[in-house]
Design a protein around this motif. Structure first.
Motif, PDB file in Angstrom:
ATOM      1  N   MET A 107       0.823  -1.187   0.000  1.00  8.40           N
ATOM      2  CA  MET A 107       0.000   0.000   0.000  1.00  8.40           C
ATOM      3  C   MET A 107       0.869   1.253   0.000  1.00  8.40           C
ATOM      4  O   MET A 107       0.628   2.164  -0.756  1.00  8.40           O
ATOM      5  CB  MET A 107      -0.923  -0.024   1.211  1.00  8.40           C
ATOM      6  N   ASN A 108       1.896   1.310   0.827  1.00  8.69           N
ATOM      7  CA  ASN A 108       2.781   2.469   0.851  1.00  8.69           C
ATOM      8  C   ASN A 108       3.510   2.638  -0.469  1.00  8.69           C
ATOM      9  O   ASN A 108       3.788   3.741  -0.892  1.00  8.69           O
ATOM     10  CB  ASN A 108       3.791   2.358   1.995  1.00  8.69           C
ATOM     11  N   ARG A 109       3.824   1.504  -1.109  1.00  2.37           N
ATOM     12  CA  ARG A 109       4.538   1.557  -2.382  1.00  2.37           C
ATOM     13  C   ARG A 109       3.682   2.255  -3.442  1.00  2.37           C
ATOM     14  O   ARG A 109       4.163   3.061  -4.218  1.00  2.37           O
ATOM     15  CB  ARG A 109       4.908   0.152  -2.808  1.00  2.37           C
ATOM     16  N   THR A 110       2.380   1.950  -3.486  1.00  2.00           N
ATOM     17  CA  THR A 110       1.480   2.586  -4.438  1.00  2.00           C
ATOM     18  C   THR A 110       1.380   4.077  -4.163  1.00  2.00           C
ATOM     19  O   THR A 110       1.422   4.888  -5.077  1.00  2.00           O
ATOM     20  CB  THR A 110       0.076   1.932  -4.369  1.00  2.00           C
ATOM     21  N   LYS A 111       1.266   4.429  -2.907  1.00  2.00           N
ATOM     22  CA  LYS A 111       1.193   5.844  -2.537  1.00  2.00           C
ATOM     23  C   LYS A 111       2.482   6.548  -2.943  1.00  2.00           C
ATOM     24  O   LYS A 111       2.457   7.663  -3.467  1.00  2.00           O
ATOM     25  CB  LYS A 111       0.959   5.980  -1.032  1.00  2.00           C
ATOM     26  N   SER A 112       3.613   5.904  -2.751  1.00  2.00           N
ATOM     27  CA  SER A 112       4.900   6.469  -3.139  1.00  2.00           C
ATOM     28  C   SER A 112       4.982   6.629  -4.655  1.00  2.00           C
ATOM     29  O   SER A 112       5.452   7.646  -5.154  1.00  2.00           O
ATOM     30  CB  SER A 112       6.036   5.582  -2.635  1.00  2.00           C
ATOM     31  N   ASN A 113       4.530   5.614  -5.401  1.00  2.00           N
ATOM     32  CA  ASN A 113       4.523   5.689  -6.860  1.00  2.00           C
ATOM     33  C   ASN A 113       3.624   6.805  -7.347  1.00  2.00           C
ATOM     34  O   ASN A 113       3.949   7.504  -8.301  1.00  2.00           O
ATOM     35  CB  ASN A 113       4.087   4.362  -7.478  1.00  2.00           C
ATOM     36  N   ASP A 114       2.456   6.974  -6.700  1.00  2.00           N
ATOM     37  CA  ASP A 114       1.538   8.039  -7.074  1.00  2.00           C
ATOM     38  C   ASP A 114       2.157   9.407  -6.846  1.00  2.00           C
ATOM     39  O   ASP A 114       2.035  10.295  -7.689  1.00  2.00           O
ATOM     40  CB  ASP A 114       0.231   7.935  -6.291  1.00  2.00           C
ATOM     41  N   SER A 115       2.844   9.585  -5.726  1.00  2.00           N
ATOM     42  CA  SER A 115       3.461  10.887  -5.451  1.00  2.00           C
ATOM     43  C   SER A 115       4.638  11.139  -6.400  1.00  2.00           C
ATOM     44  O   SER A 115       4.859  12.277  -6.821  1.00  2.00           O
ATOM     45  CB  SER A 115       3.894  11.002  -3.993  1.00  2.00           C
ATOM     46  N   THR A 116       5.353  10.080  -6.769  1.00  2.00           N
ATOM     47  CA  THR A 116       6.443  10.229  -7.735  1.00  2.00           C
ATOM     48  C   THR A 116       5.878  10.595  -9.103  1.00  2.00           C
ATOM     49  O   THR A 116       6.405  11.472  -9.786  1.00  2.00           O
ATOM     50  CB  THR A 116       7.274   8.936  -7.821  1.00  2.00           C
ATOM     51  N   SER A 117       4.791   9.940  -9.502  1.00  2.00           N
ATOM     52  CA  SER A 117       4.148  10.258 -10.777  1.00  2.00           C
ATOM     53  C   SER A 117       3.660  11.701 -10.788  1.00  2.00           C
ATOM     54  O   SER A 117       3.793  12.404 -11.791  1.00  2.00           O
ATOM     55  CB  SER A 117       2.976   9.312 -11.034  1.00  2.00           C
ATOM     56  N   LYS A 118       3.104  12.150  -9.677  1.00  2.00           N
ATOM     57  CA  LYS A 118       2.641  13.539  -9.580  1.00  2.00           C
ATOM     58  C   LYS A 118       3.826  14.495  -9.676  1.00  2.00           C
ATOM     59  O   LYS A 118       3.751  15.523 -10.355  1.00  2.00           O
ATOM     60  CB  LYS A 118       1.878  13.767  -8.278  1.00  2.00           C
ATOM     61  N   PHE A 119       4.931  14.156  -9.025  1.00  2.00           N
ATOM     62  CA  PHE A 119       6.139  14.980  -9.092  1.00  2.00           C
ATOM     63  C   PHE A 119       6.619  15.109 -10.539  1.00  2.00           C
ATOM     64  O   PHE A 119       6.952  16.189 -11.005  1.00  2.00           O
ATOM     65  CB  PHE A 119       7.244  14.373  -8.215  1.00  2.00           C
ATOM     66  N   ILE A 120       6.631  13.992 -11.261  1.00  2.00           N
ATOM     67  CA  ILE A 120       7.082  13.991 -12.658  1.00  2.00           C
ATOM     68  C   ILE A 120       6.149  14.849 -13.508  1.00  2.00           C
ATOM     69  O   ILE A 120       6.597  15.694 -14.285  1.00  2.00           O
ATOM     70  CB  ILE A 120       7.169  12.547 -13.197  1.00  2.00           C
ATOM     71  N   LYS A 121       4.848  14.652 -13.356  1.00  2.00           N
ATOM     72  CA  LYS A 121       3.880  15.448 -14.118  1.00  2.00           C
ATOM     73  C   LYS A 121       4.021  16.929 -13.801  1.00  2.00           C
ATOM     74  O   LYS A 121       4.014  17.772 -14.701  1.00  2.00           O
ATOM     75  CB  LYS A 121       2.457  14.978 -13.827  1.00  2.00           C
TER      76      LYS A 121
END
Length: 79
Positions: free
Chosen positions: A1-15
């Motif tokens: 679950m934390n990994r998905t949240k981390s991936n989502d925040s990384t994706s948002k950072f990239i965007k």
């Protein structure tokens, strides 16, 4: 679950970085050296599928400028 949240925040950072830089820029995994290449690849591919980026070639994406005539293509110098 934390990994998905981390991936989502990384994706948002990239965007956010792409959007803040504005249109008419090329992007590749190497533009995000402090992030996991796999996550960056997935994020860039998602942005391509959503229509924000154009895929020029494998691993190379373009954030086009939108005009009244459509979207711009990258110049030969950019590629």
């Amino acid at each position: 679950m934390n990994r998905t949240k981390s991936n989502d925040s990384t994706s948002k950072f990239i965007k956010d970085k792409i959007m803040d830089s504005g249109p008419d820029h090329l992007w590749k995994v190497d533009d995000f050296p402090n992030l996991s290449p796999q996550i960056v690849t997935k994020a860039l591919n998602r942005l391509y599928k959503k229509g924000l980026l154009i895929r020029i070639s494998k691993g190379l994406y373009y954030y086009p400028k939108k005009t009244v005539l459509g979207v711009t293509d990258p110049t030969h110098e950019q590629v």
